[in-house]
Scaffold this motif. Structure first.
Motif, PDB file in Angstrom:
ATOM      1  N   ALA A   1     -15.192  26.670 -61.959  1.00  0.00           N
ATOM      2  CA  ALA A   1     -14.310  25.756 -62.690  1.00  0.00           C
ATOM      3  C   ALA A   1     -12.957  26.376 -62.983  1.00  0.00           C
ATOM      4  O   ALA A   1     -11.991  25.655 -63.269  1.00  0.00           O
ATOM      5  N   THR A   2     -12.842  27.686 -62.904  1.00  0.00           N
ATOM      6  CA  THR A   2     -11.569  28.346 -63.214  1.00  0.00           C
ATOM      7  C   THR A   2     -10.600  28.326 -62.037  1.00  0.00           C
ATOM      8  O   THR A   2      -9.426  28.652 -62.208  1.00  0.00           O
ATOM      9  N   HIS A   3     -11.083  27.973 -60.845  1.00  0.00           N
ATOM     10  CA  HIS A   3     -10.247  27.991 -59.650  1.00  0.00           C
ATOM     11  C   HIS A   3      -9.964  26.564 -59.186  1.00  0.00           C
ATOM     12  O   HIS A   3     -10.905  25.797 -58.941  1.00  0.00           O
ATOM     13  N   PRO A   4      -8.700  26.191 -59.028  1.00  0.00           N
ATOM     14  CA  PRO A   4      -8.391  24.826 -58.580  1.00  0.00           C
ATOM     15  C   PRO A   4      -9.008  24.516 -57.223  1.00  0.00           C
ATOM     16  O   PRO A   4      -9.011  25.362 -56.321  1.00  0.00           O
ATOM     17  N   GLU A   5      -9.514  23.324 -57.085  1.00  0.00           N
ATOM     18  CA  GLU A   5     -10.099  22.911 -55.806  1.00  0.00           C
ATOM     19  C   GLU A   5      -9.057  22.933 -54.695  1.00  0.00           C
ATOM     20  O   GLU A   5      -9.376  23.213 -53.526  1.00  0.00           O
ATOM     21  N   SER A   6      -7.802  22.661 -55.032  1.00  0.00           N
ATOM     22  CA  SER A   6      -6.749  22.663 -54.013  1.00  0.00           C
ATOM     23  C   SER A   6      -6.550  24.059 -53.434  1.00  0.00           C
ATOM     24  O   SER A   6      -6.251  24.211 -52.239  1.00  0.00           O
ATOM     25  N   GLU A   7      -6.723  25.094 -54.275  1.00  0.00           N
ATOM     26  CA  GLU A   7      -6.576  26.463 -53.779  1.00  0.00           C
ATOM     27  C   GLU A   7      -7.712  26.820 -52.823  1.00  0.00           C
ATOM     28  O   GLU A   7      -7.496  27.483 -51.808  1.00  0.00           O
ATOM     29  N   LEU A   8      -8.917  26.381 -53.152  1.00  0.00           N
ATOM     30  CA  LEU A   8     -10.046  26.641 -52.267  1.00  0.00           C
ATOM     31  C   LEU A   8      -9.859  25.914 -50.944  1.00  0.00           C
ATOM     32  O   LEU A   8     -10.147  26.465 -49.871  1.00  0.00           O
ATOM     33  N   ALA A   9      -9.352  24.686 -50.991  1.00  0.00           N
ATOM     34  CA  ALA A   9      -9.096  23.937 -49.750  1.00  0.00           C
ATOM     35  C   ALA A   9      -8.074  24.677 -48.888  1.00  0.00           C
ATOM     36  O   ALA A   9      -8.220  24.755 -47.657  1.00  0.00           O
ATOM     37  N   ASP A  10      -7.043  25.233 -49.519  1.00  0.00           N
ATOM     38  CA  ASP A  10      -6.037  25.986 -48.767  1.00  0.00           C
ATOM     39  C   ASP A  10      -6.642  27.247 -48.156  1.00  0.00           C
ATOM     40  O   ASP A  10      -6.314  27.626 -47.023  1.00  0.00           O
ATOM     41  N   ALA A  11      -7.507  27.922 -48.903  1.00  0.00           N
ATOM     42  CA  ALA A  11      -8.155  29.129 -48.383  1.00  0.00           C
ATOM     43  C   ALA A  11      -9.008  28.798 -47.166  1.00  0.00           C
ATOM     44  O   ALA A  11      -8.995  29.525 -46.157  1.00  0.00           O
ATOM     45  N   LYS A  12      -9.749  27.696 -47.237  1.00  0.00           N
ATOM     46  CA  LYS A  12     -10.576  27.286 -46.098  1.00  0.00           C
ATOM     47  C   LYS A  12      -9.713  26.955 -44.882  1.00  0.00           C
ATOM     48  O   LYS A  12     -10.041  27.336 -43.746  1.00  0.00           O
ATOM     49  N   ALA A  13      -8.605  26.249 -45.130  1.00  0.00           N
ATOM     50  CA  ALA A  13      -7.734  25.879 -44.022  1.00  0.00           C
ATOM     51  C   ALA A  13      -7.105  27.110 -43.383  1.00  0.00           C
ATOM     52  O   ALA A  13      -6.986  27.199 -42.155  1.00  0.00           O
ATOM     53  N   LEU A  14      -6.694  28.051 -44.205  1.00  0.00           N
ATOM     54  CA  LEU A  14      -6.095  29.274 -43.681  1.00  0.00           C
ATOM     55  C   LEU A  14      -7.098  30.051 -42.839  1.00  0.00           C
ATOM     56  O   LEU A  14      -6.788  30.496 -41.725  1.00  0.00           O
ATOM     57  N   ALA A  15      -8.313  30.233 -43.362  1.00  0.00           N
ATOM     58  CA  ALA A  15      -9.333  30.986 -42.633  1.00  0.00           C
ATOM     59  C   ALA A  15      -9.641  30.327 -41.296  1.00  0.00           C
ATOM     60  O   ALA A  15      -9.787  31.011 -40.269  1.00  0.00           O
TER      61      ALA A  15
END
Length: 285
Positions: free
Chosen positions: A69-83
Motif C-alpha cells: 500500500a505504500t507504493h503507488p500502483e502507477s510506479e509498479l506499472a512503470d517498473a513492469k513496463a521498463l523490465a
C-alpha cells in the motif's frame, strides 16, 4: 500520466563520447560484482541501474520490485513496463512493512524499517537465485538529504553503484536519455508514507486517499505533485512554475472536486511549491 518505454537497438551508438565513457565505467563496475539483484522502483535512478546491469550482466541481473500500500500502483506499472522493454528478469514481491508497528508508528526513522523489510527480502531472493549482490539506485545527491533508510542499506550490505562512482542526479538523467529510456525526465517519486507527518499513524486508508489525490493531479496535467495528508485537509505541493494555471477557476474547481472524491474535506495549496523532503522540515537538526 504513465511513463512509456521502448526497446532501443544498439543503445550506445548515439551516445556522446563522454556519456559513452561514463556508461562504460558504470557497466565495468557492475561486471566486477558478477551477478546482482536490483531494486527497481520505476523511477529514473533504478531504471538506469537496471538497464546498465542488464547490459553488463545479462541473465545474471535480476530486477525486483516491491508491492504494498505504500507504493503507488502507477510506479509498479512503470517498473513492469521498463523490465519488459529491457528484457531483464523481473520479480514482484509483496512487502510487509505495514505489519511492522515501528514503521506504522511513523517516527523519524520510518524509512529505516521499510528498507530493512524490502532489502532483507531481496537478499533472500539473491541467495535463492545464486546471485552475489543486492544493489540499489541511491545517488550522490541523496547523501545531502535526511535518509535513515541508508543506514539499513549499510547494515544489510546493499551496494549503491551510483554513490560508489560519484554519480549525481543530473548525470543519471543524461545517461538515461542517451540510453533511450523515456523515463529519463520522469519527476521524482517517493513512498506514499512520506506524505504523512511524522508521528501520525500510517494506515491503508490514508495511503489510499493520498494515491487517489496524486493520480488525479497527474491526470489534470501536474506531473510533479505531492498530496501532503493532514487529516481532513490535503496540502498540495506543485511545481511553482505552474501556479499561473490556477488562475483558471474551472481548473481549481476540478482540483477541489478531485480531492473531495479522494476523501478530503479541505483543499489547500502550499505557496512554497514542491520541494524535496518537505516533511523533514519539522525535524530538529
Amino acid at each position: 500520466m504513465r511513463a512509456t518505454f521502448t526497446r532501443r537497438k544498439e543503445p550506445l551508438e548515439t551516445m556522446t563520447d563522454n556519456m559513452n565513457q561514463r556508461y562504460e565505467e558504470l557497466k565495468s563496475h557492475l561486471r566486477t560484482l558478477g551477478s546482482v539483484v536490483i531494486g527497481l522502483s520505476g523511477g529514473v535512478d533504478s531504471a538506469l541501474l537496471a538497464a546498465a546491469a542488464y547490459d553488463a550482466l545479462g541473465r545474471e541481473a535480476l530486477a525486483v520490485s516491491g508491492h504494498s500500500a505504500t507504493h503507488p500502483e502507477s510506479e509498479l506499472a512503470d517498473a513492469k513496463a521498463l523490465a519488459a522493454a529491457l528484457g531483464i528478469r523481473h520479480f514482484v514481491i509483496d512487502t510487509t512493512e505495514m505489519d511492522d508497528p515501528d514503521f506504522a508508528a511513523n517516527g523519524p526513522r520510518r524509512c529505516y524499517f521499510c528498507k530493512k523489510h524490502l532489502f532483507g527480502e531481496m537478499w533472500r531472493i539473491a541467495r535463492d537465485e545464486g546471485l552475489a549482490y543486492v544493489i540499489e539506485g541511491s545517488n550522490r545527491d541523496d547523501l545531502s538529504d535526511y535518509r535513515p533508510g541508508m543506514d539499513a542499506l549499510r547494515e544489510l550490505g546493499v551496494r549503491s553503484p551510483f554513490v560508489e562512482l560519484n554519480i549525481g542526479k543530473d548525470e543519471i538523467r543524461a545517461l538515461a536519455h542517451e540510453r533511450g529510456l523515456t523515463v529519463w525526465d520522469k519527476p521524482a517519486a517517493a513512498c506514499l508514507a512520506s506524505r504523512v507527518p511524522y508521528g501520525e499513524i500510517i494506515d491503508e486508508a490514508k495511503l489510499d486517499r493520498i494515491e487517489k489525490a496524486e493520480d488525479a493531479m497527474r491526470a489534470l496535467g501536474f506531473r510533479l505533485a505531492r498530496a501532503r495528508d493532514h487529516g481532513d485537509l490535503v496540502r498540495l505541493e506543485i511545481d511553482p512554475a505552474l501556479f499561473d494555471r490556477l488562475t483558471d477557476a474551472s481548473l481549481r474547481a476540478r482540483i477541489v472536486q478531485a480531492m473531495k472524491d479522494a476523501g478530503y474535506r479541505y483543499v489547500s495549496l502550499d505557496l512554497q511549491g514542491y520541494r524535496r523532503g518537505a516533511m523533514n522540515e519539522t525535524l530538529n537538526d
